[in-house]
Design a protein around this motif. Structure first.
Motif, mmCIF file in Angstrom:
data_model
loop_
_atom_site.group_PDB
_atom_site.id
_atom_site.type_symbol
_atom_site.label_atom_id
_atom_site.label_comp_id
_atom_site.label_asym_id
_atom_site.label_seq_id
_atom_site.Cartn_x
_atom_site.Cartn_y
_atom_site.Cartn_z
ATOM 1 N N PRO A 476 0.843 -1.048 0.206
ATOM 2 C CA PRO A 476 -0.147 -0.045 -0.090
ATOM 3 C C PRO A 476 0.736 1.465 0.186
ATOM 4 O O PRO A 476 2.031 1.047 0.236
ATOM 5 C CB PRO A 476 -0.686 -0.225 1.274
ATOM 6 C CG PRO A 476 0.035 -0.881 2.173
ATOM 7 C CD PRO A 476 0.780 -2.069 1.312
ATOM 8 N N PRO A 477 0.153 2.506 -0.162
ATOM 9 C CA PRO A 477 0.863 3.602 -0.030
ATOM 10 C C PRO A 477 1.687 4.107 1.127
ATOM 11 O O PRO A 477 1.468 3.272 1.993
ATOM 12 C CB PRO A 477 -0.258 4.832 -0.415
ATOM 13 C CG PRO A 477 -1.070 3.970 -1.037
ATOM 14 C CD PRO A 477 -1.054 2.569 -0.337
ATOM 15 N N PRO A 478 2.885 4.954 1.151
ATOM 16 C CA PRO A 478 3.244 4.917 2.303
ATOM 17 C C PRO A 478 2.438 5.516 3.551
ATOM 18 O O PRO A 478 1.321 6.311 3.385
ATOM 19 C CB PRO A 478 4.595 6.221 2.115
ATOM 20 C CG PRO A 478 4.472 5.948 0.615
ATOM 21 C CD PRO A 478 2.976 5.467 -0.035
ATOM 22 N N GLN A 479 2.616 5.263 4.820
ATOM 23 C CA GLN A 479 1.949 5.490 5.839
ATOM 24 C C GLN A 479 1.935 7.298 6.023
ATOM 25 O O GLN A 479 3.002 7.806 5.986
ATOM 26 C CB GLN A 479 2.676 4.892 7.183
ATOM 27 C CG GLN A 479 1.726 5.172 8.440
ATOM 28 C CD GLN A 479 1.994 4.484 9.763
ATOM 29 O OE1 GLN A 479 3.152 3.742 9.633
ATOM 30 N NE2 GLN A 479 1.351 4.472 11.008
ATOM 31 N N GLY A 480 0.805 7.664 6.096
ATOM 32 C CA GLY A 480 0.696 9.042 6.185
ATOM 33 C C GLY A 480 0.361 9.688 5.050
ATOM 34 O O GLY A 480 -0.047 10.979 5.081
ATOM 35 N N SER A 481 0.444 9.225 3.846
ATOM 36 C CA SER A 481 0.264 10.007 2.706
ATOM 37 C C SER A 481 -1.486 9.753 2.714
ATOM 38 O O SER A 481 -2.088 8.730 3.019
ATOM 39 C CB SER A 481 0.830 9.075 1.513
ATOM 40 O OG SER A 481 0.111 7.532 1.421
ATOM 41 N N PHE A 482 -1.729 10.875 1.897
ATOM 42 C CA PHE A 482 -3.479 10.813 1.690
ATOM 43 C C PHE A 482 -3.817 11.886 0.479
ATOM 44 O O PHE A 482 -2.956 12.551 0.117
ATOM 45 C CB PHE A 482 -4.002 11.617 2.894
ATOM 46 C CG PHE A 482 -5.201 11.347 3.230
ATOM 47 C CD1 PHE A 482 -5.668 10.403 3.796
ATOM 48 C CD2 PHE A 482 -6.396 12.392 3.210
ATOM 49 C CE1 PHE A 482 -7.160 9.672 4.090
ATOM 50 C CE2 PHE A 482 -7.547 12.114 3.499
ATOM 51 C CZ PHE A 482 -7.968 10.668 3.869
ATOM 52 N N PRO A 483 -4.895 11.528 -0.269
ATOM 53 C CA PRO A 483 -5.238 12.245 -1.363
ATOM 54 C C PRO A 483 -5.124 13.833 -1.030
ATOM 55 O O PRO A 483 -5.463 14.516 -0.258
ATOM 56 C CB PRO A 483 -6.563 11.726 -2.003
ATOM 57 C CG PRO A 483 -7.220 11.200 -0.713
ATOM 58 C CD PRO A 483 -5.824 10.739 0.195
ATOM 59 N N GLU A 484 -5.220 14.697 -2.386
ATOM 60 C CA GLU A 484 -5.173 16.069 -2.107
ATOM 61 C C GLU A 484 -6.618 16.466 -2.032
ATOM 62 O O GLU A 484 -7.712 16.014 -2.362
ATOM 63 C CB GLU A 484 -4.563 16.583 -3.556
ATOM 64 C CG GLU A 484 -4.657 18.238 -3.617
ATOM 65 C CD GLU A 484 -4.167 18.704 -4.776
ATOM 66 O OE1 GLU A 484 -4.068 19.943 -5.139
ATOM 67 O OE2 GLU A 484 -3.703 17.859 -5.609
ATOM 68 N N LYS A 485 -6.666 17.472 -1.128
ATOM 69 C CA LYS A 485 -7.892 18.308 -0.709
ATOM 70 C C LYS A 485 -8.531 19.214 -1.967
ATOM 71 O O LYS A 485 -7.629 19.728 -2.451
ATOM 72 C CB LYS A 485 -7.869 18.921 0.373
ATOM 73 C CG LYS A 485 -9.286 19.702 0.854
ATOM 74 C CD LYS A 485 -8.780 20.547 2.124
ATOM 75 C CE LYS A 485 -10.255 21.214 2.641
ATOM 76 N NZ LYS A 485 -10.018 22.204 3.916
ATOM 77 N N LEU A 486 -9.775 18.816 -2.227
ATOM 78 C CA LEU A 486 -10.340 19.646 -3.183
ATOM 79 C C LEU A 486 -11.234 20.628 -2.797
ATOM 80 O O LEU A 486 -12.011 20.644 -1.821
ATOM 81 C CB LEU A 486 -11.298 18.704 -4.281
ATOM 82 C CG LEU A 486 -10.574 17.659 -4.942
ATOM 83 C CD1 LEU A 486 -11.532 16.836 -5.647
ATOM 84 C CD2 LEU A 486 -9.612 18.294 -5.912
ATOM 85 N N GLU A 487 -11.164 22.032 -3.384
ATOM 86 C CA GLU A 487 -12.032 23.155 -2.856
ATOM 87 C C GLU A 487 -13.335 23.105 -3.601
ATOM 88 O O GLU A 487 -13.563 22.439 -4.667
ATOM 89 C CB GLU A 487 -11.193 24.489 -3.377
ATOM 90 C CG GLU A 487 -9.996 24.616 -2.428
ATOM 91 C CD GLU A 487 -10.144 24.775 -0.917
ATOM 92 O OE1 GLU A 487 -11.336 24.948 -0.539
ATOM 93 O OE2 GLU A 487 -9.194 24.459 -0.165
ATOM 94 N N CYS A 488 -14.353 23.667 -2.905
ATOM 95 C CA CYS A 488 -15.491 23.686 -3.403
ATOM 96 C C CYS A 488 -15.621 24.593 -4.915
ATOM 97 O O CYS A 488 -14.868 25.521 -4.897
ATOM 98 C CB CYS A 488 -16.710 24.279 -2.672
ATOM 99 S SG CYS A 488 -16.772 23.096 -1.294
ATOM 100 N N GLY A 489 -16.417 24.245 -5.879
ATOM 101 C CA GLY A 489 -16.470 24.832 -7.141
ATOM 102 C C GLY A 489 -17.074 26.273 -6.853
ATOM 103 O O GLY A 489 -16.763 27.077 -8.014
ATOM 104 N N GLY A 490 -18.068 26.639 -6.143
ATOM 105 C CA GLY A 490 -18.816 27.695 -6.016
ATOM 106 C C GLY A 490 -19.614 27.861 -7.175
ATOM 107 O O GLY A 490 -19.920 26.865 -7.980
ATOM 108 N N LEU A 491 -20.021 29.160 -7.270
ATOM 109 C CA LEU A 491 -20.895 29.441 -8.370
ATOM 110 C C LEU A 491 -20.397 30.678 -9.392
ATOM 111 O O LEU A 491 -19.481 31.309 -8.863
ATOM 112 C CB LEU A 491 -22.422 30.266 -7.697
ATOM 113 C CG LEU A 491 -23.184 29.294 -6.756
ATOM 114 C CD1 LEU A 491 -24.222 30.208 -6.241
ATOM 115 C CD2 LEU A 491 -23.794 28.113 -7.307
#
Length: 520
Positions: A476-491
């Motif tokens: 599995p991926p290295p411990q502590g790695s996590f996907p990148e956070k996505l911001e809301c698209g807004g209007l």
């Protein structure tokens, strides 16, 4: 008749031969003519009523032909011809069901298309009687419907529906327009096989829920609380979840339809439900089109949305189980895709679960407990006035005891709100797509074999092992790695102006400030 009193015997105590009546209205004695006028009774009806009252007193009247056959009744041959015509009509245009619906007894139903009404069948019946030489006597419309109801109630007109199975509709059309009896029997056999396959998967879904319920009942009361638990902290091996998207809601919504609002595009609120059947709790995650990953509500039902919400739910609303199973529909863009499978493999490989199974129902036959919970919300929603997301959340909580709401809060610092993450890109760097994913319906992931999936087309067949890890990649991926956070698209600016200029005016004045906050 309680205001028409019969006078008793004579003053001398003899039986009165010519009986007299006293008429009252509102405590005052009135004449016969006034009494008949007030109660709208004709002279002949009054005489008939008085004659019955003299003999039987206050008792309901019965028709003289009760229990007898009327002189103008239709003969047995005419009624038999009506029944025969309806049955032949259903054989030509109807769709026979393979079995009687669950919980009922009798003949398996035959469904006519929703466009064919009883009036239309009656018109065809009258036309056939008139074209016969010599012309046959035909019954009236009321008698025709009564004979249909009494003699062949299993022949019914199917109600219009949405979200029906494509294969079922194809088989219905093939059976209906078959050119020969052999073709009709062949298509009917194929249709029955398809229905039986869907029923088997439905039974498997019920067995999973029942197995989970039996295990849950054996737990101590203090271990039955959903919440934040250490992963794999309880010896639970059959916990079951169902998840699905509901049809989006619109804000503002009024129980009394406002004409101009019908032609506009109000603010959309999306709802994703995750249900734990045995705990009788469904968390309905609500977010507006401004809070979606894409701009103006785009990408509101993609794999990143589904996985982000599932990850939050399993982190904050679980039992700390070691093994669990999921049921979902076959929608490729939302549930049945490579990213969701990659996420299940990631959970077992990183020790969050020992084993995960995910099952997908037959397309077109995917109704589950989530849809029932959504239906309760929709029933109350139609009868309510809703202007803001908070009001919609309150409505969800009131709709049923099983329903709970969870609203996405962008600016909240609470650890209990969820965030969007770029799960598809993150997991695709390690795992490759599963070939032939559409033909499989049952998937299993195990911690002892990380990066592998065991697939089946039918739940009672032998599993096939398939490796998902890409070549020359550590899993599995290295411990502590996590996907990148996505911001809301807004209007977008155009959508913001549309909501501000055309939609806001239909919000009730006390709640316009809150509605504008959502639109920012």
């Amino acid at each position: 008749m309680e205001q028409m009193e019969k006078k008793g015997d004579t003053r001398r105590g003899k039986i009165r031969e010519c009986q007299r009546f006293r008429y009252e209205f509102d405590g005052y004695e009135i004449c016969e003519k006034a009494w008949r006028f007030i109660h709208d009774i004709s002279v002949w009806s009054y005489k008939s009523l008085k004659a019955h009252y003299k003999v039987n007193g206050i008792a309901p009247r019965e028709h003289g032909l009760k229990g007898k056959k009327a002189h103008n009744a239709f003969s047995f041959e005419i009624i038999q011809h009506v029944v025969q015509f309806i049955m032949e009509y259903s054989n030509e245009f109807g769709l026979p069901m393979p079995a009687v619906p669950r919980g009922r007894e009798g003949t398996p139903p035959v469904y006519l298309p929703s466009s064919i009404t009883k009036d239309r069948v009656y018109s065809a019946y009258v036309e056939s009687c008139e074209q016969t030489q010599p012309p046959l006597t035909h019954v009236g419309l009321t008698t025709f419907k009564n004979v249909w109801k009494d003699c062949v109630p299993h022949i019914q007109t199917i109600s219009p529906k949405t979200d029906v199975c494509v294969k079922c509709e194809e088989f219905r059309n093939k059976i209906m327009f078959a050119s020969s009896e052999d073709d009709k029997l062949l298509f009917t056999s194929q249709y029955n096989e398809h229905v039986m396959k869907a029923q088997k998967r439905r039974e498997f879904y019920k067995n999973c829920v029942q197995k989970s319920f039996e295990e849950y009942e054996s737990l101590p009361q203090q271990n039955k609380i959903l919440g934040i638990h250490t992963p794999c902290s309880q010896d639970l091996f059959s916990v079951h979840y169902s998840f699905d998207y509901a049809q989006h809601f619109s804000l503002p919504h009024q129980s009394r339809q406002v004409g101009p609002l019908y032609f506009l595009s109000p603010m959309k609120v999306f709802c994703f439900g995750v249900c734990n059947e045995v705990c009788k709790e469904q968390i309905n995650y609500l977010f507006t089109e401004a809070d979606s990953i894409g701009q103006d509500g785009k990408k509101s039902a993609g794999p990143n949305n589904v996985i982000s919400i599932l990850h939050h739910h399993l982190s904050d609303h679980s039992l700390g189980e070691k093994q669990c199973s999921f049921h979902a529909d076959n929608c490729g863009g939302q549930n049945k895709n490579k990213s969701v499978l990659h996420y299940m493999s990631w959970r077992t490989s990183t020790g969050l679960h020992d084993e995960i199974q995910i099952h997908f129902m037959e397309p077109g036959h995917t109704k589950c407990i989530c849809d029932a919970c959504f239906g309760k919300v929709r029933q109350l929603y139609r009868r309510s006035d809703v202007d803001t997301v908070d009001q919609l959340a309150t409505l969800v909580n009131k709709s049923a005891n099983i329903n709970k709401s969870h609203v996405l809060q962008q600016d909240s610092e609470s650890d209990h709100t969820w965030q969007w993450y770029q799960w598809d890109t993150y997991l695709s760097a390690y795992l490759k797509p599963l070939k032939g994913i559409r033909k499989y319906h049952h998937f299993r992931f195990n911690k002892d074999n990380p990066g592998k999936v065991y697939v089946k087309e039918v739940h009672d067949e032998i599993e096939t092992e398939i490796a998902l890890v890409r070549n020359c990649v550590a899993w599995p991926p290295p411990q502590g790695s996590f996907p990148e956070k996505l911001e809301c698209g807004g209007l977008s600016d155009a959508r913001h102006r549309q909501l501000h200029d055309t939609i806001q005016q239909h919000v009730r004045p006390p709640f316009r400030a809150d509605f504008c906050t959502v639109c920012m």
